[in-house]
Write an enzyme that holds these catalytic residues in place. Structure first.
Site, mmCIF file in Angstrom:
data_model
loop_
_atom_site.group_PDB
_atom_site.id
_atom_site.type_symbol
_atom_site.label_atom_id
_atom_site.label_comp_id
_atom_site.label_asym_id
_atom_site.label_seq_id
_atom_site.Cartn_x
_atom_site.Cartn_y
_atom_site.Cartn_z
ATOM 1 N N LYS A 1 -26.156 39.369 35.948
ATOM 2 C CA LYS A 1 -26.362 40.357 34.889
ATOM 3 C C LYS A 1 -26.028 39.750 33.523
ATOM 4 O O LYS A 1 -26.778 39.901 32.553
ATOM 5 C CB LYS A 1 -25.499 41.602 35.132
ATOM 6 C CG LYS A 1 -25.945 42.454 36.303
ATOM 7 C CD LYS A 1 -25.089 43.711 36.417
ATOM 8 C CE LYS A 1 -25.554 44.603 37.560
ATOM 9 N NZ LYS A 1 -24.790 45.867 37.621
ATOM 10 N N PHE B 1 -30.814 50.415 60.741
ATOM 11 C CA PHE B 1 -31.732 50.146 59.629
ATOM 12 C C PHE B 1 -31.512 48.730 59.125
ATOM 13 O O PHE B 1 -30.371 48.268 58.986
ATOM 14 C CB PHE B 1 -31.479 51.141 58.504
ATOM 15 C CG PHE B 1 -32.337 50.916 57.291
ATOM 16 C CD1 PHE B 1 -33.568 51.540 57.152
ATOM 17 C CD2 PHE B 1 -31.924 50.058 56.275
ATOM 18 C CE1 PHE B 1 -34.358 51.329 56.041
ATOM 19 C CE2 PHE B 1 -32.703 49.834 55.156
ATOM 20 C CZ PHE B 1 -33.924 50.477 55.045
ATOM 21 N N GLY C 1 -27.246 46.121 41.590
ATOM 22 C CA GLY C 1 -26.974 45.401 42.834
ATOM 23 C C GLY C 1 -27.558 46.095 44.036
ATOM 24 O O GLY C 1 -27.425 45.614 45.166
ATOM 25 N N ASP D 1 -20.917 51.284 34.099
ATOM 26 C CA ASP D 1 -19.711 52.074 34.355
ATOM 27 C C ASP D 1 -18.753 51.406 35.319
ATOM 28 O O ASP D 1 -17.651 51.910 35.544
ATOM 29 C CB ASP D 1 -20.099 53.442 34.936
ATOM 30 C CG ASP D 1 -20.521 53.343 36.384
ATOM 31 O OD1 ASP D 1 -20.053 54.145 37.209
ATOM 32 O OD2 ASP D 1 -21.326 52.446 36.710
ATOM 33 N N THR E 1 -38.119 59.394 50.045
ATOM 34 C CA THR E 1 -38.768 60.005 51.213
ATOM 35 C C THR E 1 -38.381 59.290 52.505
ATOM 36 O O THR E 1 -38.187 58.065 52.523
ATOM 37 C CB THR E 1 -40.293 59.966 51.059
ATOM 38 O OG1 THR E 1 -40.710 58.612 50.848
ATOM 39 C CG2 THR E 1 -40.734 60.814 49.885
ATOM 40 N N ASP F 1 -27.084 49.492 33.899
ATOM 41 C CA ASP F 1 -26.784 49.562 35.325
ATOM 42 C C ASP F 1 -27.467 50.817 35.882
ATOM 43 O O ASP F 1 -27.915 51.677 35.117
ATOM 44 C CB ASP F 1 -25.264 49.630 35.501
ATOM 45 C CG ASP F 1 -24.855 49.753 36.953
ATOM 46 O OD1 ASP F 1 -25.450 49.084 37.788
ATOM 47 O OD2 ASP F 1 -23.924 50.532 37.240
ATOM 48 N N LYS G 1 -36.787 57.277 62.203
ATOM 49 C CA LYS G 1 -37.042 57.670 60.814
ATOM 50 C C LYS G 1 -37.088 56.415 59.956
ATOM 51 O O LYS G 1 -36.400 55.424 60.239
ATOM 52 C CB LYS G 1 -35.958 58.631 60.299
ATOM 53 C CG LYS G 1 -34.594 58.024 60.121
ATOM 54 C CD LYS G 1 -33.608 59.037 59.563
ATOM 55 C CE LYS G 1 -32.231 58.402 59.375
ATOM 56 N NZ LYS G 1 -31.207 59.354 58.994
#
Length: 1076
Positions: A795, A581, A708, A815, A635, A431, A605
């Site tokens: 997975k 976004f 994910g 985890d 970035t 993961d 941005k």
């Protein structure tokens, strides 16, 4: 209709129109008339208002509600109703809200364990052999000689499985007993997680795990929204915004929920974690009705990140999204156990063949079938029952050594049956969030083109900002031709842009809320701690940095935000528009108005690839972006455009008129923008991730990252963690939706040599649907693979896919709760104790505290466990083969009589008190030191080839056993005395000494317990020679004749083997010998 359309395409159009014009026909009947495929030269044209698939969840205009519900009866009956307030709960039963990782229950424990044991050929064989001793005609010894070892094996196995399952039960009990606040008519009550039922109203506080799938009704946030962290569910790092049901959020108090008549209609439980369909309805006079979607839900195992949420439980236990995406635990069997099982079948074939040969030589006279079975029983020691005992006890020792290793503190072995698997791993599936990374974003660099600033040079930024915002020196808006700016001006503009261009909201926390309500805003902000809330941790990192340099965000709502200048003055801005976004646009923008100067600025941005075509020409952006990316930083390029009032009004009018193509209007502003700066943010990696990944790569282990998270984030972490090395290119698999696109992309991938592959879960699904074998073959050739936007079920499917197609051993590490399926599907599952919970570590075979521990776990403990078990297994087989060889020689000399060479007690003693501890001491042997194994991970490659326990090594031990067994027996007959009891004494003593010497010759690194075991066993045997007068002649044992005959036979059986081993080591040494 276009005149170019063929007649047949017109016919197809008629089919479609006919299908949708008849409202009374069912959807299935309509679709039956639609042709599935047109010829390549045919064209099909649709009108704008036509659709290939009929809409499902909309009631057609003019159709009554009753008719609509009748037509959709099957869909409706799949929903269930959760009452609110005074409504009564239905009698329908729902699953208990419990976490269960146990393999057994009290009822299923015994049958399941027995089935797991007797599905192994070895144990089944001995069960049959032991059962045969109840038949007097074929009994050849005492019952205890067969049933004793078998019962001991089963007892040890049951104890081990019981201990493992009791540990799982305790861990589950700990998770199920976590307390939560429930809101009832009797007030707030505390109840364990396992006591929560469908329909309960549950409070979930900040940083608390959501115990069951819920619909959010109310939150303490004034906006009616709260953030949740979902990385334990879907692996995504971004926080998600969740909205309370508007009608319940508007209620004056929580108590009003109990006095209303309401219902929540929820869809039937399903796996999809990113979708939900439901309805909230209030049954009163002015009742409200609201559609519910994913934004109104709190799934189990997510964590509330802001405020306190109050929700109604809709799914519990096995019907919750997280559990439905988790596979059931299964009993894992190691590859070494399967190899031993295969060898026992070979040995059984040898037993049967040898018995048939004896019968052929003896002749078919008399009850030959009885003699045949007696021979099989006599030679049954070829397959030693002690093999399972030794291997199982060895596993327990390896597990104990792992937990006691001071270099990997906190490591827990939860499944003691497969420690050897750690030494055979070919694929590691990991993961990202919380496993490779800490999910903590840290601001690392601000680049202005000619100068760059890092956290170490913050004092310079602070000084420049103080200068810029000092009285009388604040920068003036530059209208007209640009002028050369000073560093002070550029820093002020860049930091202001970062402080304004985001979706972050500051939240002030105070222990005493009542006192806080009476204070002024300034006092409250000065005394309270601020917590920034946002969907993206990147934005939070940027805003925290602007705070650290003296320009903090102090207040924000839907229409305005305030910054505090270094001088203490408040800078107020009006938010005019926000452009969020998206994964398609890869940028976010905001238009703000400075309330002091009236200046309107459009800030933007986004990703460097998108922004390069938007900003003004420059000669540094592309190069510096590459430099930051090589450092593993995420970035963002920041730009602005100053708008006049007329320009903004023109944009505003066009923006509101454009209903469908909003992005096109926004792009009219995104031209020739002024480049302000570029930022670099680091997603902080776990400790020692880079050297650990490099070590695993050098060990020949291929690493696949399954996450994910978004494609860009996953690619960035693959670079920063050095999962993709500097000299490797990345091939990003394009989004494919059909067979043709998948075929073209696979051809492109085939032409890319030594490229790391990055692919999304959706594209992977399409490839597996049409080209499963080809895709897996190509992916396995890649040095590493990154799968992003990957669901928990996907997975697990990828793990199974690798196991089936490659035939290699897989290891999965994660985890979060979203990694449990993958961990349980892998041959060896490793769980990391995460910040948000222990779900993965509880369900795993091995639990560690951090990713870097798996280097030592595989290189050292995996190597030792496999090598030791291979030596132990082969030596136990050798111990059985040598005594069976002696039995065969004895029978052949004495006219093929089916009688035992040694009495039953000596046979049991041979495999227990006389040789057990020296042989078992091989579990402490090691071929290289831990330091060497870690320094030269290339040694691990040899283990995956399985040479330590192969048919070649097995047949070598068979030859050794035949040689030594033959030498001992024929040597004793050659030196035969008058009494047969002397032959027993000579052969048995030579046999014990040979075994002890062979153990000493096999050991590569001596341990003091090995010396104790050797000398102790020898002492026990010498003592038994004196005690067991019925089996040995004490007078003969004291003569020199006995001693020199035993010494000669033992030397002849061992010295040639020692010489052969010495020559082999000298002229063909193993790889590790060259290093040491």
């Amino acid at each position: 209709m276009n005149g170019t359309a063929s007649p047949l395409s017109g016919k197809a159009l008629v089919y479609f129109r006919a299908a949708y014009s008849n409202e009374t026909s069912s959807e299935d009947e309509s679709l039956d008339e639609i042709p599935l495929m047109l010829n390549s030269d045919e064209v099909y044209i649709m009108d704008e208002n036509e659709s290939l698939v009929q809409a499902r969840r909309q009631r057609p205009y003019g159709q009554s509600r009753l008719s609509y519900w009748c037509n959709n009866f099957l869909d409706t009956c799949c929903k269930w109703t959760i009452p609110l307030g005074l409504e009564r709960m239905s009698e329908e039963k729902y699953p208990k809200n419990v976490v269960r990782n146990q393999k057994y229950s009290i009822i299923t424990f015994l049958p399941k364990v027995l089935f797991e044991q007797f599905k192994f050929f070895l144990n089944l064989y001995f069960l049959i052999m032991a059962s045969s001793q109840f038949i007097p005609e074929i009994r050849i010894g005492y019952l205890y000689t067969y049933w004793g070892p078998l019962c001991f094996v089963l007892f040890v196995t049951m104890c081990r499985e019981a201990v493992d399952d009791i540990r799982r039960y305790r861990r589950d009990k700990e998770a199920n007993s976590q307390k939560f606040k429930m809101f009832t008519s009797s007030g707030i009550q505390h109840a364990p997680s396992s006591g929560i039922k469908v329909g309960d109203l549950v409070f979930v506080e900040k940083d608390q795990r959501v115990p069951a799938d819920m619909v959010l009704l109310r939150t303490t946030e004034k906006s009616g929204a709260c953030f949740i962290r979902t990385d334990q569910l879907d692996g995504e790092t971004d926080w998600k915004l969740r909205l309370a049901v508007q009608d319940t959020q508007r209620l004056p108090s929580n108590a009003d929920l109990l006095d209303m008549h309401g219902q929540v209609y929820a869809e039937a439980p399903q796996k999809a974690i990113h979708s939900f369909v439901g309805t909230y309805r209030r049954m009163e006079v002015n009742g409200a009705e609201e559609p519910l979607n994913i934004e109104n839900t709190l799934w189990a195992n997510t964590v509330v990140a802001s405020g306190t949420a109050l929700g109604v439980v809709v799914y519990t236990g096995g019907e919750s999204r997280s559990v439905m995406n988790t596979s059931q635990p299964k009993s894992k069997v190691g590859l070494l156990d399967l190899e031993i099982n295969t060898l026992t079948k070979v040995l059984f074939s040898a037993v049967v063949a040898l018995s048939i040969v004896m019968i052929l030589l003896k002749g078919w006279g008399g009850p030959w079938y009885r003699y045949l079975f007696r021979f099989i029983l006599l030679f049954s020691y070829i397959i030693p029952i002690s093999l399972r005992v030794n291997l199982d006890m060895g596993k327990a020792v390896y597990s104990w050594l792992i937990t006691r290793d001071k270099h990997i503190p906190g490591t827990v072995v939860r499944s003691t049956t497969i420690p050897e698997e750690l030494g055979r791993i070919s694929y590691l599936l990991t993961d990202k969030t919380g496993t490779l990374t800490q999910n903590e974003m840290v601001f690392k660099k601000l680049h202005l083109g000619t100068v760059a600033f890092t956290p170490e040079t913050n004092d310079e930024v602070i000084a420049h900002l103080k200068t810029a915002y000092s009285s009388g020196t604040q920068t003036v808006t530059r209208q007209g031709t640009p002028v050369r700016r000073t560093v002070v001006t550029r820093i002020q503009e860049a930091v202001t842009a970062l402080a304004l261009c985001h979706n972050v909201t500051p939240v002030y926390e105070d222990k005493n809320e009542e006192t806080a309500a009476l204070q002024t805003e300034a006092d409250m902000q000065s005394q309270q701690t601020v917590v920034y809330q946002a969907s993206s941790p990147d934005e939070v990192a940027l805003v925290k940095w602007t705070e650290s340099v003296g320009l903090p965000l102090v207040q924000r709502d839907l229409n305005s935000m305030q910054l505090r200048a270094p001088s203490g003055a408040l800078l107020s801005y009006q938010i005019l528009d926000i452009f969020p976004f998206t994964s398609e646009s890869k940028r976010m923008g905001i238009i703000v108005k400075d309330e002091d100067s009236g200046e309107i600025v459009f800030y933007l941005k986004g990703a460097d690839m998108v922004m390069q075509s938007i900003v003004q020409y420059n000669d540094w952006l592309e190069e510096e972006c590459g430099n930051l990316a090589r450092e593993g930083l995420r970035t963002l390029v920041v730009a602005r455009r100053i708008l006049t009032a007329d320009q903004y009004q023109d944009f505003q009018s066009r923006y509101h008129q454009a209903k469908m193509s909003v992005q096109g209007v926004v792009e009219s502003l995104e031209r020739d923008m002024e480049l302000l700066c570029m930022t670099g943010v680091e997603d902080r990696l776990q400790d020692n991730v880079r050297p650990t990944l490099e070590m695993l790569r050098n060990a020949g282990i291929k690493i696949w990252m399954l996450t994910g998270d978004k494609l860009e984030t996953a690619t960035c972490i693959a670079k920063s963690s050095k999962l993709v090395s500097r000299n490797q290119d990345i091939y990003t698999f394009k989004k494919v939706t059909g067979r043709t696109e998948a075929h073209l992309e696979l051809n492109n991938l085939r032409r890319k040599q030594d490229n790391a592959l990055v692919i999304t879960g959706d594209s992977l699904q399409v490839c597996l649907e049409y080209y499963e074998h080809e895709f897996v073959e190509l992916a396995c050739q890649c040095p590493c693979v990154v799968v992003c936007r990957c669901s928990p079920t996907q997975k697990a499917d990828i793990v199974k896919l690798l196991q089936v197609h490659s035939g290699r051993r897989t290891c999965a590490i994660g985890d979060g709760g979203n990694d449990v399926s993958m961990i349980q599907a892998a041959n060896a599952g490793i769980g990391i104790v995460g910040k948000e919970g222990k779900q993965a570590s509880m369900a795993a075979d091995f639990s560690v505290n951090q990713f870097s521990y798996i280097g030592r776990l595989l290189m050292v403990h995996g190597r030792d466990s496999y090598k030791r078990s291979a030596s132990l297994g082969q030596f136990v087989i050798h111990r059985g083969l040598i005594i069976s060889t002696m039995q065969a020689v004895f029978c052949s000399v004495f006219y093929f009589a089916s009688i035992a060479l040694f009495p039953g007690f000596l046979m049991v003693g041979y495999s227990t008190i006389y040789t057990t501890w020296p042989v078992f001491s091989l579990v402490l042997d090691k071929d290289v030191t831990p330091e060497t194994a870690l320094m030269y991970p290339e040694l691990y490659k040899d283990l995956t080839k399985g040479r330590s326990l192969s048919f070649k090594s097995f047949f070598l031990w068979v030859l050794i056993s035949l040689y030594q067994g033959g030498i001992i027996m024929y040597g004793a007959f050659l030196l035969f005395e008058d009494e047969f009891i002397h032959v027993v004494a000579i052969t048995f003593t030579s046999l014990i000494l040979t075994e002890l010497i062979m153990v000493a010759m096999t050991i590569r690194t001596w341990h003091y317990l090995m010396v104790v075991a050797e000398l102790g066993s020898l002492a026990v045997y010498i003592a038994s020679l004196v005690v067991l007068r019925n089996y040995f002649d004490p007078i003969f044992l004291g003569t020199w004749g006995f001693i020199w005959k035993v010494v000669v036979i033992t030397c002849v059986s061992c010295i040639p083997l020692y010489i052969a081993k010495f020559l082999r080591k000298k002229f063909n040494p193993p790889v590790y010998a060259k290093l040491t």
